[in-house]
Design a protein around this motif. Sequence first.
Motif, mmCIF file in Angstrom:
data_model
loop_
_atom_site.group_PDB
_atom_site.id
_atom_site.type_symbol
_atom_site.label_atom_id
_atom_site.label_comp_id
_atom_site.label_asym_id
_atom_site.label_seq_id
_atom_site.Cartn_x
_atom_site.Cartn_y
_atom_site.Cartn_z
ATOM 1 N N UNK A 1 2.729 31.592 -15.092
ATOM 2 C CA UNK A 1 2.297 32.285 -16.301
ATOM 3 C C UNK A 1 3.242 31.994 -17.460
ATOM 4 N N UNK A 2 4.552 31.964 -17.168
ATOM 5 C CA UNK A 2 5.546 31.748 -18.214
ATOM 6 C C UNK A 2 5.430 30.370 -18.833
ATOM 7 N N UNK A 3 5.075 29.368 -18.034
ATOM 8 C CA UNK A 3 4.965 28.014 -18.567
ATOM 9 C C UNK A 3 3.937 27.906 -19.690
ATOM 10 N N UNK A 4 2.973 28.808 -19.685
ATOM 11 C CA UNK A 4 1.932 28.771 -20.710
ATOM 12 C C UNK A 4 2.362 29.450 -22.003
ATOM 13 N N UNK A 5 3.317 30.357 -21.938
ATOM 14 C CA UNK A 5 3.631 31.177 -23.115
ATOM 15 C C UNK A 5 5.106 31.144 -23.534
ATOM 16 N N UNK B 1 11.225 28.894 -19.426
ATOM 17 C CA UNK B 1 12.380 29.778 -19.596
ATOM 18 C C UNK B 1 13.407 28.985 -20.381
ATOM 19 N N UNK B 2 14.341 29.651 -21.032
ATOM 20 C CA UNK B 2 15.321 28.961 -21.865
ATOM 21 C C UNK B 2 16.691 29.578 -21.666
ATOM 22 N N UNK B 3 17.692 28.888 -22.181
ATOM 23 C CA UNK B 3 19.055 29.412 -22.139
ATOM 24 C C UNK B 3 19.679 29.342 -20.765
ATOM 25 N N UNK B 4 20.729 30.114 -20.600
ATOM 26 C CA UNK B 4 21.534 30.044 -19.379
ATOM 27 C C UNK B 4 20.892 30.731 -18.182
ATOM 28 N N UNK B 5 19.769 31.429 -18.366
ATOM 29 C CA UNK B 5 19.137 32.123 -17.250
ATOM 30 C C UNK B 5 17.938 31.361 -16.686
ATOM 31 N N UNK B 6 17.843 30.092 -16.989
ATOM 32 C CA UNK B 6 16.799 29.265 -16.393
ATOM 33 C C UNK B 6 17.087 29.038 -14.919
ATOM 34 N N UNK B 7 16.111 29.327 -14.066
ATOM 35 C CA UNK B 7 16.293 29.114 -12.639
ATOM 36 C C UNK B 7 16.483 27.645 -12.306
ATOM 37 N N UNK B 8 16.060 26.748 -13.191
ATOM 38 C CA UNK B 8 16.248 25.326 -12.965
ATOM 39 C C UNK B 8 17.700 24.908 -12.877
ATOM 40 N N UNK B 9 18.615 25.757 -13.320
ATOM 41 C CA UNK B 9 20.044 25.482 -13.209
ATOM 42 C C UNK B 9 20.573 25.765 -11.809
#
Length: 409
Positions: free
Chosen positions: A12-16, A21-29
């Motif tokens: 859902x987040x990818x659409x909006x 997600x952005x900044x230092x709290x991106x789970x991709x980190x």
Amino acid sequence: MAGTSDAALRERARRVIPGGMYGHQRAGLFPENFPQYLSHGEGALIRDVDGREFVDLLCGYGPIVLGYQHPGVEAAAAAQRRQADCQNAPSARMVELAELLVDVVDHADWAYLAKNGTDATTTCLTIARAATGRSVVLVARGSYHGAAPWCTPGLAGVLPSDRAALRYFEYNDHASLRAAVDEAGDDLAGIIVTPFKHNDGEDQELVDPAFARELRQVCDSRNAVLILDDVRCGFRLNFGGSWESLGIQPDLSAWGKAVSNGYTVSAILGIEALRDAATSIFSTGTYWFAAVPMAAAIATINAIRDEDGIAAMERAGELLRSGIVEQARANDLAISYTGPAQMPYFRFLADTDFERMMHFSRVALDHGVYIHPRHNWFVSVAHTDEIVARALAGTEAAFRAVRDRFGDG
């Protein structure tokens, strides 16, 4: 992998949300099993949206100093919320919080309240320039001071002019500092420095007292402003400011994170000589005067003092340190564990691209411990002996997993 509820929220987040997600709290980190979304926090424990529970060794990147849902803080916030929060003018809590900060921080004669650490550090630079009529501020190379264009570690959208009035030195390096001072010349407005070196992905390094004294001497001799960025460390190392034990007082200090146990308050504290400069600038925000976070901050600061919170965090951190070091030794793994016990940074000496730390973090999470693979950790007053033992049970499994996959080192 993260759970089904977390995965659905990510989709859902990818659409909006840009990038999802952005900044230092991106789970991709993080490793792939880390959740992007959390649902609950109590004491030193957190839960994700799929119901998994973890010992939290990140504490919201530092703000959670007393533990989640601290009764006194939540009661103070709730009581203020029943009256009002964001209004046309601040509540009496603003005066009470400013009085408390001036009372407990030795170098503070006044307080200027804001929301985020970036607000605080940026306002400090503005005040220093207003007070001196000069432009150049010295910054330790690699030091993190926030996410405004002048200091953000990401350079997309940043103009050379945003940093034209900055000069850089190496932390704890006297010759480097003197060279930067000479380069600034008569245009030196101030120096901003963290209480100790905590650059991203590097071993932490405590300040050399002689270096701290030289910073103070340079500013005194040049009529420049010494700014201590205490956003990450304030109320974790010493109650009256992180350099209180050194006997070195800054002219301005920036505070955030632990000031309010997770509520949104930051502060700029300054000496009397800078009061007029602080009065002259225009720095504000719609939500800077909200009363609920200020009530929470008052309760937080009082609780840290009344519960001897800094000593409690130091004890928990030392238990964690000794356990981690022993586990590494028992598994024949060479590690570096640096910084204050309350805010440690841990890495494997053999890592070249954080691959061991990523695997360590992945396995630790599977065993109920939430850590960051390349950022310093935090402990809170809620990290009891039992909670630390629970964390160490998870890290022991993670050490074994690293040994089994990578061998020694």
